[in-house]
Design an enzyme around this catalytic site. Sequence first.
Site, PDB file in Angstrom:
ATOM      1  N   GLY A 475       0.812  -1.209   0.000  1.00  0.00           N
ATOM      2  CA  GLY A 475       0.000   0.000   0.000  1.00  0.00           C
ATOM      3  C   GLY A 475       0.847   1.262   0.000  1.00  0.00           C
ATOM      4  O   GLY A 475       0.413   2.315  -0.471  1.00  0.00           O
ATOM      5  N   ASP A 576      -0.364 -10.646  -1.369  1.00  0.00           N
ATOM      6  CA  ASP A 576       0.713 -10.484  -0.389  1.00  0.00           C
ATOM      7  C   ASP A 576       0.568 -11.426   0.802  1.00  0.00           C
ATOM      8  O   ASP A 576       1.559 -11.922   1.325  1.00  0.00           O
ATOM      9  CB  ASP A 576       0.830  -9.028   0.060  1.00  0.00           C
TER      10      ASP A 576
END
Length: 781
Positions: A475, A576
């Site tokens: 992010g 992820d």
Amino acid sequence: MAAQRQKEGKKERKKTRRGLTEGNERKMFSGYGTRNPHELYYLQMQRVDEKMEREESGGNEGTRQRLKVCVATCNRADYSKLAPIMFGLKSQPDLFELEVVVLGSHLIDDYGNTYRMIEQDEFNISASLHTIVRGEDEAAMVESLGLALVKLPDVLLRLAPHVLIVHGDRFDSLAVATAAALMNVRILHVEGGEVSGTIDDSIRHAITKLAHYHAVCTHAAQMHLLAMCEDHDRILMAGCPSYDRLLNARHHDDHEDIIKAWLGDGVKESEYIVALQHPVTTDIKNSIKIYELMLDALITFKKKTLILFPNVDAGSKEMVRVMRKKGIEQHPCFRAVKHVPFTQFIQLVAHAGCMVGNSSCGVREAGAFGTPVVNLGTRQTGRETGENVLHVRDADTHNKIYHALELQFGKRYPCSKIYGDGNAVSRIMKFLQSIDLLEPVQKTFSFPPVREDSVSQDIDHILETQSALGIDLGGTNLRVGIVTMTGKIMRKYSQPNPKTYEERMELILSMCKQAMADAVPLNCRILGVGVSTGGRVNPQNGMVLDSTKLINEWSHIDLRSPVSQSLHLPVWVDNDGNCAALAERKFGHGKGVENFVTLITGTGIGGGIIHHGELIYGSTFCAAELGHIMVSLDGPECSCGSRGCVEAYASGLALQREAKRLHDEDLLVVEGMSLNNKEQVNASHLIQAARLGNTKAEGVLRTAAAAVGVAVVNILHTVNPSLVVLSGVLAQHYKNPVTHFISQRALSSAREVKVLTSDLDNPALLGAASMVLDYTTRRTY
Ligand SMILES: [Zn+2]
């Protein structure tokens, strides 16, 4: 000056040998499990003795002469593979002395007098041997082989090479290898270990058993040589030498002129066919029939076709007769030629609308350009092929061939790298330098073949480490790392993750290219790229299905194709959380654990579930979205649009939100803490404040940890793992509360679970790399 270079070269070689010896020892212990410890000890001692002996006898400086390398070439096909090696040898005259022996169909007029190519390339031909007995039947092949055997000893005596290089699977090569082996000349065989469908197989494997060193093109070929009990330390996975030139050849601007010259005016790229069909010597009758059917199909298909005469094998005369009977040489659609220079030929293949026939060029070289191929009959059966090849194995009607042409003509496929990455020649040069002339010529029969776990380790003949590029798209940051087989991150690169799709893709590619360039001096061979990204991913096709709000413009994205096409490497993609679990499985606490769960806290929260050693994906790749386990019915808003998810309580972003809230109410900063106005408040301030006794901050962290605890208990009750690995920067803070929470709230039979914090520094990155390392080095049998 030259002496100095020689000395350095020698040092280099010594170093290489030492590397190999260590590899041997490792292999002896890990791979030869059936030998008893006494025998192992004896073997090890023997190796040490031999090594010391070698080093003593090689101790006189300056005695190492240049390596005399003789290259034997028999026809245009093998020359296309050998020429790049010959150029490589010629370019390093202080290390190598090159001798060229020409024989076989190179010297025959009907096959285009292709020895002239060698002269045009400005190589000195040391010996030309007329070895072809005309007749083009089986008996003539045998007589030719015999003639070569009669003529070769004189030449080998005169040239006295240290190493002789032969290529492939032709009967002439078999004669060369036989003569050299009987005369104790070391043989390097190029392109062994492959499997095709004809007598070529037997000849290729026979040459393998005569040869002392092997430069193979594919992973499967390497495995075949191991299965044939060849010594692993003498096998080099080089890739196909002709690929070195091929991969640079596609974008020549002169291809239009070349097409015009060979096919006539007005013929454009992708609008013509290249046809090349050779006799299959084990089934001559049938192969002539297929040839006839192919010509019929091409005549009805009515596209401009460049057709090459077949090679010298038994049956070729008959094929030429068929060709003449059908008037191919006069037919307006056809151009029949005996020989096209290699550089022009690959341009013609690269831009053809389709290639048809049974030549190895179709299944090998054409793949590098994505040219569609129709492969006829059994001559290439068993060869590895890219998706560009359509096989017509029972080519028994002209309709089948016609239909295949219809399907393939004008298509474009992605480029295939099965047969090489363009660095074969430099690897072969290093390999040749590592040859120790003081080692006995006697071959060893390496039985049994090495076991699975040792293959990946002792491949480093040329001091390269098998490695992967790992990409971690988070992010906040975009990270790229060069990761080795053992999980060592050789180099890492980090940049803020851009906000738009275009910028992000551009940055990924430029960072990867940088890493690939840096990998060369680090001696890392990059086997592929693994990508870890936020969001839901379909790992089968490398698509990001939909992403979280944390990464913009990142839904319905084909992540694999652009990266693979730009870097020419295979690409694996997963989310992820799954990658963090894969990292634990390969490098961390999850090694050898059948059932475990990883929960990773970063900007958001993700996770992965390993069940029976494999990840759980679910029906739409939405399994293990552990960050969105709901821990309350309402609660704070989550990035997914829902409320009360554990991510909304315990992620880095959630803690930052709470820290800001406290700060706005002037409740964050306590004594002993300083925070200037410009600094952005984040989770670490919250943790610091809690440590200094800020009860409000403590409360926030307690709630966050409780949320994680609830989530973990829910996980225990769903999949009942034996281990939970907490990963990410906040893992330390959550471990004890989670353990406590389990003891209080989990069902008693689910409490038998270990909770550990990860030891891995970059789990997502390592997990991304592990996909590459696991799959590219997987044994095929
Ligand atoms: Zn959520």
